[in-house]
Write an enzyme that holds these catalytic residues in place. Structure first.
Site, mmCIF file in Angstrom:
data_model
loop_
_atom_site.group_PDB
_atom_site.id
_atom_site.type_symbol
_atom_site.label_atom_id
_atom_site.label_comp_id
_atom_site.label_asym_id
_atom_site.label_seq_id
_atom_site.Cartn_x
_atom_site.Cartn_y
_atom_site.Cartn_z
ATOM 1 N N VAL A 109 0.883 -1.158 0.000
ATOM 2 C CA VAL A 109 0.000 0.000 0.000
ATOM 3 C C VAL A 109 0.923 1.210 0.000
ATOM 4 O O VAL A 109 1.678 1.425 0.944
ATOM 5 C CB VAL A 109 -0.926 0.016 1.227
ATOM 6 C CG1 VAL A 109 -1.759 1.300 1.246
ATOM 7 C CG2 VAL A 109 -1.843 -1.203 1.224
ATOM 8 N N SER A 110 0.898 1.972 -1.080
ATOM 9 C CA SER A 110 1.850 3.071 -1.250
ATOM 10 C C SER A 110 1.685 4.115 -0.154
ATOM 11 O O SER A 110 0.618 4.249 0.473
ATOM 12 C CB SER A 110 1.670 3.732 -2.616
ATOM 13 O OG SER A 110 1.932 2.834 -3.658
ATOM 14 N N ALA A 111 2.738 4.888 0.066
ATOM 15 C CA ALA A 111 2.704 5.966 1.040
ATOM 16 C C ALA A 111 1.652 6.998 0.648
ATOM 17 O O ALA A 111 1.461 7.284 -0.533
ATOM 18 C CB ALA A 111 4.076 6.626 1.145
#
Length: 408
Positions: free
Chosen positions: A76-78
């Site tokens: 889950v990307s920043a």
């Protein structure tokens, strides 16, 4: 009486609000609608094994799956990166958006942006990932998100055409299906790898080509499936925890043993006289260097390699390294007498290390003199497009496309 559930909900709202405020402060979220989307989505529900406070840190990407070698293959990307891409996409209410690379929260942000009259299709090749995404969508109650398991090389034709396509995995090429399924004038936001360097590029479709409308430096897990195209490594130092390697992406195969010997030799230095501020990004400089210099892979080094003196500098993204036979040089900076100002130069190794370092420093001077205030134009053409139809500059040939990097 306040229950623990009420207290937890209040705390979670505070975390969301604090995250949104930080996104505003760092410039990642500028559109009020983007800010509102990030205030609305309970992203912590997608990673129940991670402390909620951690998931709302704007620079924290949460790894959700690794392969048998321990390589990260899903995350889950920043929040900062997600907000940056959504800003690039310029999404309007009522649009149909395809997300490539699923996970849950980003699809929810997109769903907030398109509203009840719009649709979000989120696709991933990994059934474990889409199962988690479906659980997240069910838990959060979004009715305008469709989760699809499939290889993104083919897109999702049954829901096309798309006003926007947002890709959240690193791609080395643009499959024809993405262009065909995107409306003419539509926007494709993709972390595109070009000669080892990745930028999330906002492209606009113009017939059979894509034209950039801005880009940002980034890092993403690589694409899997038919479109997988990973970089190879030339390991120059294999001490555990202090590894140094060159990331090769279409570059000539190096004489690795000679370069290993070169790294063990005394270093030389060449300084350019060009200075930058401490907060100034070098992403445009590095893109110029890879445009101008033929054999410029990235040198990746673990922090311990710098601490133990193996290399003089290290970066998690990698440093441009000019290779010439049995010698190489990599970009470095050093403090000046002026506060928070640094001079750019190069560190060389090998029999011709000084010469190679001076060549790299000269190209830094060229960038400063001719292109410091410029931004590159990145365009994508179908494979087989004749050279005389391409703009002047660096051409990166891939199986499906010819990517060009050109400068004013």
């Amino acid at each position: 009486m306040t229950t623990n559930t009420d207290q937890d909900a209040a705390t979670e709202r505070q975390l969301r609000d604090a995250m949104a405020q930080k996104l505003i402060e760092v410039g990642a979220a500028r559109d009020p609608r983007v800010v509102a989307a990030f205030r609305a989505v309970p992203r912590h529900l997608a990673t129940p094994d991670v402390a909620p406070a951690k998931t709302y840190e704007v620079e924290t990407a949460t790894i959700t799956k690794t392969d048998e070698n321990g390589v990260d293959i899903s995350s889950v990307s920043a929040p900062r990166v997600q907000a940056m891409q959504i800003e690039q996409a310029d999404i309007k209410p009522g649009m149909t958006v395809l997300e490539i690379g699923s996970g849950g929260p980003n699809a929810a942000y997109l769903a907030e942006m398109v509203g009840d009259e719009g649709r979000v299709i989120t696709e991933d090749i990994d059934a474990d990932v889409t199962a988690r995404a479906e659980q997240f969508v069910e838990a959060t109650g979004y009715r305008n998100i469709t989760v699809v398991t499939g290889d993104a090389e083919s897109g999702v034709p049954e829901h096309a055409p798309y006003d926007r396509i947002v890709v959240t995995v690193q791609a080395a090429d643009i499959p024809p299906a993405w262009i065909e399924q995107l409306k003419d004038g539509g926007r494709l936001v993709v972390p595109l790898r070009m000669r080892s360097m990745t930028r999330t590029v906002a492209f606009v479709r113009d017939g059979d080509r894509l034209v950039s409308d801005g880009f940002e430096q980034c890092g993403f897990v690589p694409m899997r499936g038919a479109g997988e195209n990973r970089m190879s490594l030339a390991v120059l130092h294999d001490e555990e925890g202090a590894e140094v390697a060159l990331r090769l992406d279409g570059h000539p195969e190096p004489d690795t043993e000679a370069l290993r010997t070169a790294l063990r030799s005394a270093r030389t230095e060449a300084w350019s006289g060009v200075t930058i501020g401490g907060e100034e990004s070098m992403e445009h400089l590095d893109l110029w260097l890879t445009t101008a210099l033929d054999n410029l892979p990235l040198m990746a080094a673990k922090p311990a390699a710098r601490q133990r003196g193996v290399v003089a500098a290290a970066s998690p993204i990698g440093l441009p390294a000019l290779v010439d036979g049995d010698s190489f040089a990599y970009r470095r900076s050093r403090p000046t007498d002026e506060e928070d100002r640094y001079e750019l130069g190069a560190i060389g190794h090998g029999p011709n290390g000084q010469k190679v370092a001076e060549r790299l420093a000269e190209e830094i001077q060229t960038w400063d003199r001719e292109h410091r205030n410029d931004r590159a134009q990145i365009e994508v053409y179908p494979a087989g497009t004749p050279d005389d139809r391409l703009p002047a500059g660096r051409v990166v040939d891939r199986p499906h496309t010819r990517v060009t990097i050109s400068w004013p």
